[in-house]
Design an enzyme around this catalytic site. Structure first.
Site, PDB file in Angstrom:
ATOM      1  N   TRP A 101     -31.724 -14.955  30.641  1.00  0.00           N
ATOM      2  CA  TRP A 101     -32.037 -14.818  32.069  1.00  0.00           C
ATOM      3  C   TRP A 101     -31.093 -15.659  32.914  1.00  0.00           C
ATOM      4  CZ3 TRP A 101     -34.279 -10.557  32.803  1.00  0.00           C
ATOM      5  CH2 TRP A 101     -35.274 -10.103  31.947  1.00  0.00           C
ATOM      6  N   ASP A 171     -35.414 -20.862  38.292  1.00  0.00           N
ATOM      7  CA  ASP A 171     -36.223 -19.705  37.905  1.00  0.00           C
ATOM      8  C   ASP A 171     -37.338 -20.241  37.005  1.00  0.00           C
ATOM      9  OD1 ASP A 171     -37.335 -17.484  36.652  1.00  0.00           O
ATOM     10  OD2 ASP A 171     -35.421 -16.630  35.989  1.00  0.00           O
ATOM     11  N   LYS A 195     -45.454 -12.940  34.334  1.00  0.00           N
ATOM     12  CA  LYS A 195     -45.506 -13.732  33.107  1.00  0.00           C
ATOM     13  C   LYS A 195     -46.785 -14.562  33.087  1.00  0.00           C
ATOM     14  CE  LYS A 195     -41.539 -12.041  32.180  1.00  0.00           C
ATOM     15  NZ  LYS A 195     -40.188 -12.518  32.397  1.00  0.00           N
TER      16      LYS A 195
HETATM   17  C1  PLP Z   1     -39.001 -11.924  32.805  1.00  0.00           C
HETATM   18  C2  PLP Z   1     -38.041 -12.875  33.388  1.00  0.00           C
HETATM   19  C3  PLP Z   1     -37.125 -12.468  34.390  1.00  0.00           C
HETATM   20  C4  PLP Z   1     -37.031 -11.048  34.881  1.00  0.00           C
HETATM   21  O1  PLP Z   1     -38.135 -10.721  35.612  1.00  0.00           O
HETATM   22  P1  PLP Z   1     -38.213  -9.317  36.412  1.00  0.00           P
HETATM   23  O2  PLP Z   1     -39.366  -9.555  37.313  1.00  0.00           O
HETATM   24  O3  PLP Z   1     -38.456  -8.272  35.380  1.00  0.00           O
HETATM   25  O4  PLP Z   1     -36.940  -9.121  37.125  1.00  0.00           O
HETATM   26  C5  PLP Z   1     -36.297 -13.425  34.907  1.00  0.00           C
HETATM   27  N1  PLP Z   1     -36.341 -14.699  34.504  1.00  0.00           N
HETATM   28  C6  PLP Z   1     -37.193 -15.115  33.550  1.00  0.00           C
HETATM   29  C7  PLP Z   1     -37.202 -16.548  33.136  1.00  0.00           C
HETATM   30  C8  PLP Z   1     -38.067 -14.225  32.962  1.00  0.00           C
HETATM   31  O5  PLP Z   1     -38.913 -14.637  32.014  1.00  0.00           O
END
Ligand code: PLP
Length: 360
Positions: A101, A171, A195
């Site tokens: 990511w 993030d 998540k």
């Molecule tokens: C799942 C995830 C993403 C992507 O998320 P989307 O909402 O599908 O774009 C980005 N960063 C992390 C750390 C993730 O776990």
């Protein structure tokens, strides 16, 4: 009704109490005669839902007044572009690459300026967090970027990097609300909610006010400008109203549970059950350097692909589902987010012990 223990990395398990409340309100949300899905986002009922959601999130995370909370669409991935478009005044940014990511964010940012990879753990398949105490932060950098919890590899920054005064952007998709954080240390904290919080289709961006400006890169669409959404209270256009509603319920669930201190305690307790077993097992082993282990995502392997596949299949038949590792890593991964009860982790470990005995 038969519920499984769902170890999916995302979309993932939600608290049963929240699902039941949503079900109860589906036909008639508090006397409105309709569900939240059917409601105008300009209605008084919805305004109350979004206001309360923001207030509860502010309470939970102790968000200072000089930060805005934005409920946006496009998921976490859209932020990979939105961040450089809005923050790259000098067109320079530094990225710490600790997984897929972070790497995707790093690659996307390259479309907008000079992007430096100032640290990486790719040399050892992202199984650790590099020492970030004295990195070559660029004097011109508009921000330093991290992915705080690496969903796929199961690592977590236990200490934030020394950004040498530069704005930190993080993030936190897979560790959002899993433990207390000091929001004031960040310029932006953001995460996709599917998540650890709610249904898919939304990202929450917590952003310091001075970073919200009209001075964005030329060509930045209105919809991808933070100021658009900040000025409109996340109601510039139709938001993901249902998602905001469910997230709001999860915030209340977390508050009722005792808040993020209590969640951290519970998450540490749950993770310990699994990590302790991995450390003593003769068949299974964890793939991450112990000091960098995530509380949320726990990858493990047997070392034998066929045995891994057999495990995933038999676990699934026993009601322990979505344990297959990410396609880029293989093996297994148990995501044990806030809503995974301790009993789910205990059931997983009991099943692993039995599998180990049967396959010795
Ligand atoms: C799942 C995830 C993403 C992507 O998320 P989307 O909402 O599908 O774009 C980005 N960063 C992390 C750390 C993730 O776990």
């Amino acid at each position: 009704m038969s519920r499984v223990y769902n170890f999916s990395a995302g979309p993932a398990v939600l608290p049963e109490e929240v699902l039941k409340e949503v079900a109860d309100e589906m036909m008639d949300y508090r006397g409105t005669g309709m569900s939240v899905m059917e409601m105008s986002h300009r209605s008084a009922a919805f305004q109350e839902i979004i206001d309360e959601a923001e207030k509860d999130l502010r309470d939970l995370m102790n968000i200072p007044d000089n930060y805005k909370v934005l409920f946006l669409q496009g998921g976490a991935s859209q932020q990979f572009a939105m961040i450089p478009m809005n923050l790259m005044k000098n067109k320079v940014a530094d990225y710490i690459v600790t997984g897929q990511w972070a790497k995707k964010a790093y690659q996307e940012a390259q479309k907008y300026g000079k992007v430096n990879k100032i640290a990486s753990s790719e040399d050892k398949t992202f199984s650790y967090i590099p020492d970030c105490s004295d990195l070559p932060v660029s004097p011109e950098a508009d921000y330093v970027y991290i992915c705080e919890n690496n969903t796929i590899y199961g690592t977590k920054f236990k200490e934030l990097p020394n950004t040498k005064g530069k704005t930190l952007v993080a993030d936190v998709s897979s560790c959002f609300l899993s433990e207390p954080v000091d929001v004031s240390k960040y310029g932006i904290i953001y995460g996709g909610v599917q998540k650890n919080i709610g249904p898919a289709g939304m990202v929450i961006v917590i952003i310091r006010e001075d970073l919200i400006t009209e001075d964005v890169l030329p060509g930045t669409p209105t919809m991808l400008t933070y100021k658009t959404h900040a000025d409109a209270g996340s109601l510039y256009n139709t938001p993901n109203a249902f998602c905001i509603y469910v997230c709001g319920k999860v915030f209340k669930w977390l508050k009722a549970m005792g808040g993020l201190e209590e969640m951290k305690k519970r998450n540490e307790e749950k993770a310990k059950i699994l990590y302790d077993f991995l450390d003593e097992s003769k068949l299974f082993k964890g793939t991450v350097v112990p000091k960098d282990r995530s509380l949320m995502n726990v990858p493990f392997v047997t070392g034998d692909k066929e045995l891994d596949a057999k495990f995933v299949k038999e676990a699934s038949a026993a009601g322990l589902v979505n344990l297959k590792g990410h396609r880029t890593v293989g093996g297994m991964r148990a995501s044990i987010y806030n809503a995974m009860p301790k009993a789910g982790v205990e059931a997983l470990v009991a099943f692993m012990k039995k599998f180990e005995e049967e396959n010795a």
